[in-house]
Design a protein around this motif. Structure first.
Motif, PDB file in Angstrom:
ATOM      1  N   PHE A 147       0.856  -1.191   0.000  1.00 26.69           N
ATOM      2  CA  PHE A 147       0.000   0.000   0.000  1.00 26.69           C
ATOM      3  C   PHE A 147       0.890   1.239   0.000  1.00 26.69           C
ATOM      4  N   ASP A 148       0.697   2.113  -0.983  1.00 25.66           N
ATOM      5  CA  ASP A 148       1.460   3.370  -1.036  1.00 25.66           C
ATOM      6  C   ASP A 148       0.564   4.545  -1.395  1.00 25.66           C
ATOM      7  N   GLY A 149      -0.748   4.354  -1.202  1.00 24.55           N
ATOM      8  CA  GLY A 149      -1.670   5.433  -1.505  1.00 24.55           C
ATOM      9  C   GLY A 149      -1.817   5.702  -2.999  1.00 24.55           C
ATOM     10  N   GLY A 150      -1.376   4.777  -3.845  1.00 24.49           N
ATOM     11  CA  GLY A 150      -1.485   4.958  -5.289  1.00 24.49           C
ATOM     12  C   GLY A 150      -0.350   5.759  -5.891  1.00 24.49           C
ATOM     13  N   ARG A 151       0.731   6.007  -5.111  1.00 27.78           N
ATOM     14  CA  ARG A 151       1.817   6.850  -5.616  1.00 27.78           C
ATOM     15  C   ARG A 151       2.488   6.220  -6.830  1.00 27.78           C
ATOM     16  N   LEU A 152       2.796   4.920  -6.771  1.00 26.06           N
ATOM     17  CA  LEU A 152       3.491   4.274  -7.879  1.00 26.06           C
ATOM     18  C   LEU A 152       2.642   4.281  -9.153  1.00 26.06           C
ATOM     19  N   LYS A 153       1.364   4.058  -9.010  1.00 27.02           N
ATOM     20  CA  LYS A 153       0.496   4.099 -10.190  1.00 27.02           C
ATOM     21  C   LYS A 153       0.406   5.502 -10.765  1.00 27.02           C
ATOM     22  N   ARG A 154       0.382   6.497  -9.878  1.00 22.76           N
ATOM     23  CA  ARG A 154       0.348   7.884 -10.367  1.00 22.76           C
ATOM     24  C   ARG A 154       1.655   8.240 -11.074  1.00 22.76           C
ATOM     25  N   GLU A 155       2.765   7.722 -10.563  1.00 25.57           N
ATOM     26  CA  GLU A 155       4.045   7.964 -11.223  1.00 25.57           C
ATOM     27  C   GLU A 155       4.086   7.302 -12.601  1.00 25.57           C
ATOM     28  N   ARG A 156       3.481   6.120 -12.710  1.00 31.29           N
ATOM     29  CA  ARG A 156       3.387   5.491 -14.021  1.00 31.29           C
ATOM     30  C   ARG A 156       2.527   6.324 -14.954  1.00 31.29           C
ATOM     31  N   ASP A 157       1.371   6.801 -14.461  1.00 28.28           N
ATOM     32  CA  ASP A 157       0.497   7.641 -15.281  1.00 28.28           C
ATOM     33  C   ASP A 157       1.217   8.920 -15.713  1.00 28.28           C
ATOM     34  N   LEU A 158       2.020   9.484 -14.815  1.00 30.52           N
ATOM     35  CA  LEU A 158       2.768  10.689 -15.142  1.00 30.52           C
ATOM     36  C   LEU A 158       3.768  10.410 -16.264  1.00 30.52           C
ATOM     37  N   ALA A 159       4.459   9.271 -16.171  1.00 30.53           N
ATOM     38  CA  ALA A 159       5.429   8.923 -17.206  1.00 30.53           C
ATOM     39  C   ALA A 159       4.743   8.706 -18.549  1.00 30.53           C
ATOM     40  N   VAL A 160       3.583   8.064 -18.537  1.00 31.80           N
ATOM     41  CA  VAL A 160       2.840   7.836 -19.783  1.00 31.80           C
ATOM     42  C   VAL A 160       2.381   9.167 -20.378  1.00 31.80           C
ATOM     43  N   ALA A 161       1.883  10.078 -19.523  1.00 38.25           N
ATOM     44  CA  ALA A 161       1.429  11.378 -20.014  1.00 38.25           C
ATOM     45  C   ALA A 161       2.592  12.188 -20.570  1.00 38.25           C
ATOM     46  N   ARG A 162       3.750  12.079 -19.925  1.00 37.87           N
ATOM     47  CA  ARG A 162       4.932  12.783 -20.416  1.00 37.87           C
ATOM     48  C   ARG A 162       5.328  12.247 -21.798  1.00 37.87           C
ATOM     49  N   LYS A 163       5.237  10.956 -21.972  1.00 40.20           N
ATOM     50  CA  LYS A 163       5.547  10.376 -23.281  1.00 40.20           C
ATOM     51  C   LYS A 163       4.567  10.873 -24.337  1.00 40.20           C
ATOM     52  N   GLN A 164       3.289  10.918 -23.985  1.00 39.87           N
ATOM     53  CA  GLN A 164       2.288  11.397 -24.936  1.00 39.87           C
ATOM     54  C   GLN A 164       2.554  12.849 -25.333  1.00 39.87           C
ATOM     55  N   GLU A 165       3.019  13.645 -24.364  1.00 38.62           N
ATOM     56  CA  GLU A 165       3.370  15.031 -24.679  1.00 38.62           C
ATOM     57  C   GLU A 165       4.528  15.086 -25.678  1.00 38.62           C
ATOM     58  N   LEU A 166       5.563  14.276 -25.438  1.00 41.49           N
ATOM     59  CA  LEU A 166       6.733  14.301 -26.300  1.00 41.49           C
ATOM     60  C   LEU A 166       6.439  13.767 -27.701  1.00 41.49           C
ATOM     61  N   VAL A 167       5.426  12.899 -27.813  1.00 46.52           N
ATOM     62  CA  VAL A 167       4.987  12.471 -29.138  1.00 46.52           C
ATOM     63  C   VAL A 167       4.502  13.680 -29.932  1.00 46.52           C
ATOM     64  N   GLN A 168       3.716  14.526 -29.274  1.00 42.45           N
ATOM     65  CA  GLN A 168       3.216  15.723 -29.957  1.00 42.45           C
ATOM     66  C   GLN A 168       4.336  16.724 -30.215  1.00 42.45           C
ATOM     67  N   VAL A 169       5.311  16.816 -29.291  1.00 40.54           N
ATOM     68  CA  VAL A 169       6.459  17.700 -29.496  1.00 40.54           C
ATOM     69  C   VAL A 169       7.252  17.248 -30.720  1.00 40.54           C
ATOM     70  N   TYR A 170       7.429  15.944 -30.865  1.00 38.69           N
ATOM     71  CA  TYR A 170       8.148  15.415 -32.034  1.00 38.69           C
ATOM     72  C   TYR A 170       7.417  15.778 -33.317  1.00 38.69           C
ATOM     73  N   ARG A 171       6.110  15.546 -33.338  1.00 38.92           N
ATOM     74  CA  ARG A 171       5.349  15.864 -34.549  1.00 38.92           C
ATOM     75  C   ARG A 171       5.412  17.354 -34.858  1.00 38.92           C
ATOM     76  N   ALA A 172       5.284  18.185 -33.824  1.00 36.22           N
ATOM     77  CA  ALA A 172       5.334  19.632 -34.037  1.00 36.22           C
ATOM     78  C   ALA A 172       6.703  20.064 -34.551  1.00 36.22           C
TER      79      ALA A 172
END
Length: 483
Positions: free
Chosen positions: A354-379
């Protein structure tokens, strides 16, 4: 964060140690299949060709020493100086060195860690009894089994970040080089414009002498004299502003070279010393591998991929192997005797509960960061195509403007010469001379500006095409055009 830890300790027997060693080897061998796999960059719709075609007679892609095509030894010297002394470029190199250190640090996680401890103790009784001395030495080795590929992904992320910093340095180098070339051309253009302004002043002074002679003969009025004196003052007033622009351009060039403006100056040559080079834009698909900023965006995306793998691996248990070899004895001389030697080998499993969902939120953050960089690459890719198209359009437009302006200049010069001749014989009034003189001044000034814009448009095209950069130049400390 709460973890559940399971620890297995084997007895100090050769058989048990061999079993654990074999188990560790098997686990480590299995880890090789969990290395992170970088995803290819996203696809971007590539145009079949450029909106404005380049020079069909010149098919060579810009080379790494593209600035030498302008045919100026002074410019070549300034570029070399800027590549070795520019402060922004020095900062980019420092960032590359930081990334190299971070990559080496990340690689340590794949190796075991070893620590040595040594201590001694002497007990002296206050009352009766004899003093006793004891000593202990131990060597502890620990290793985290990278079963889920977390450590490998961390290394991959650091290496991709290092590549991004190398590409960033090349981007800075290209920006600095094109800035030096463009600013140098601006300084030369201002030299030309100052020369033209002084020529206009000389023409106005010549006309003033004619008006004064006409007035003395009674053929010109005081109004004509006042008008010509006003025109002369107006021509002279343009020179201080041009001189200030020249100082500002030289100061900007000095900063690009890493120098103080007070200690820097260049000669008084003009744009007539510059050759107008031709450059082919090549195929749009070549741009993806020819621009370091696109490669940097691609490397950042690869680092984001690896960071997602790290965040996902953190959700799974971690396995640690620990081994210790030590000795303790009540007598220093018998410290290394066989009976005093101790061996301890253990394995532990730690899993998050039990970590209050911190690890899952960190995974979600990493995925969102990747999605941002996909758009940065295209731009970044789309922006690169737009920059090339814009530069090609500017070149074609400026060439047409210069062609038309050349005809206008020829006619304006002829009109001024005829008006002066006719004024001398009394066939024209002074206003005609002033109008033709003003028209000639404006056209000459426009021609100078157009010439500068045309040269700078070529610089923009070189920059938009990546300046002859190649990927193998991203290794080490080399710069474009340097060995």
């Amino acid at each position: 964060m709460t973890h559940r830890a399971l620890k297995l300790t084997l007895p100090r027997t050769p058989a048990a140690s061999s079993i654990l060693f074999g188990l560790a080897c098997a686990v480590l061998a299995g880890c090789a299949s969990h290395a992170p796999i970088a995803e290819p960059p996203p696809k971007v719709d590539l145009p079949a060709g450029w909106t404005v075609a380049g020079n069909s007679n010149h098919e060579e892609w810009p080379d790494k020493n593209w600035w030498q095509r302008f045919g100026s030894p002074a410019l070549t010297h300034l570029v070399a100086e800027g590549q070795s002394s520019n402060l922004e470029l020095a900062g980019a190199l420092a960032r590359v060195r930081q990334a190299e250190a971070e990559a080496r640090i990340a690689g340590v996680s794949l190796l075991p860690t070893a620590n040595f401890y040594s201590g001694a103790n002497r007990a002296v009784p206050i009352g009766s009894g004899s003093a006793s001395t004891s000593a202990a030495n131990s060597l502890q080795v620990s290793y985290e089994v990278d079963f889920w590929g977390k450590n490998k992904a961390g290394v991959a992320s650091a290496e991709a970040s290092l590549e991004a910093n190398r590409f960033d340095r090349q981007t800075v180098a290209l920006t600095v080089t094109s800035g030096i070339v463009s600013t140098y051309l601006q300084v030369l253009s201002l030299h030309d414009r100052l020369a033209v302004a002084r020529e206009h002043v000389a023409n106005a002074e010549h006309v003033l002498k004619l008006v004064e002679a006409q007035k003395s003969a009674g053929a010109a009025s005081p109004l004509d004299l006042a008008r010509q004196r006003s025109a002369l003052a107006q021509q002279k007033s343009e020179i201080p502003d041009l001189m200030q622009q020249e100082r500002e351009a030289q100061s900007a060039l000095a900063i690009l070279l890493g120098k103080t403006p007070q200690t820097f100056s260049i000669g008084k040559e003009g744009l007539d010393t510059i050759t107008l080079p031709e450059v082919s834009p090549g195929l749009p698909s070549e741009l993806l591998s020819r621009r370091p900023d696109i490669r940097r965006a691609e490397a950042n995306l690869a680092a984001a991929d690896a960071n997602v793998a790290v965040a996902r691996a953190n959700l799974f248990p971690s396995i640690n192997l620990t081994g210790a070899l030590g000795a303790q004895s009540s007598a220093l001389l018998s410290l290394l005797n066989a009976p005093n030697l101790l061996v301890n080998v253990s394995a532990s499993l730690m899993a998050p509960i039990f970590d209050g969902g911190r690890l899952k939120r960190e995974r979600d953050l990493a995925v969102a960061r990747k999605q941002e960089l996909v758009q940065v690459y295209r731009a970044t890719v789309i922006s690169a195509f737009s920059e090339v198209d814009t530069a090609l359009g500017q070149i074609r437009s400026l060439d047409e403007q210069r062609r038309l302006k050349t005809t206008e200049l020829e006619q304006a010069r002829e009109a001024y010469d005829l008006s002066e001749i006719r004024y001398k014989v009394g066939a024209e009034d002074l206003m005609t001379v002033l109008d033709t003189q003003r028209a000639l001044s404006n056209v000459q000034n426009d021609m100078g500006i157009l010439k500068l814009k045309r040269l700078q448009a070529t610089v923009s095209l070189y920059k938009a095409l990546g300046g002859g950069w190649k990927e193998d130049q991203s290794r080490g400390n080399s710069l474009p055009g340097k060995t």
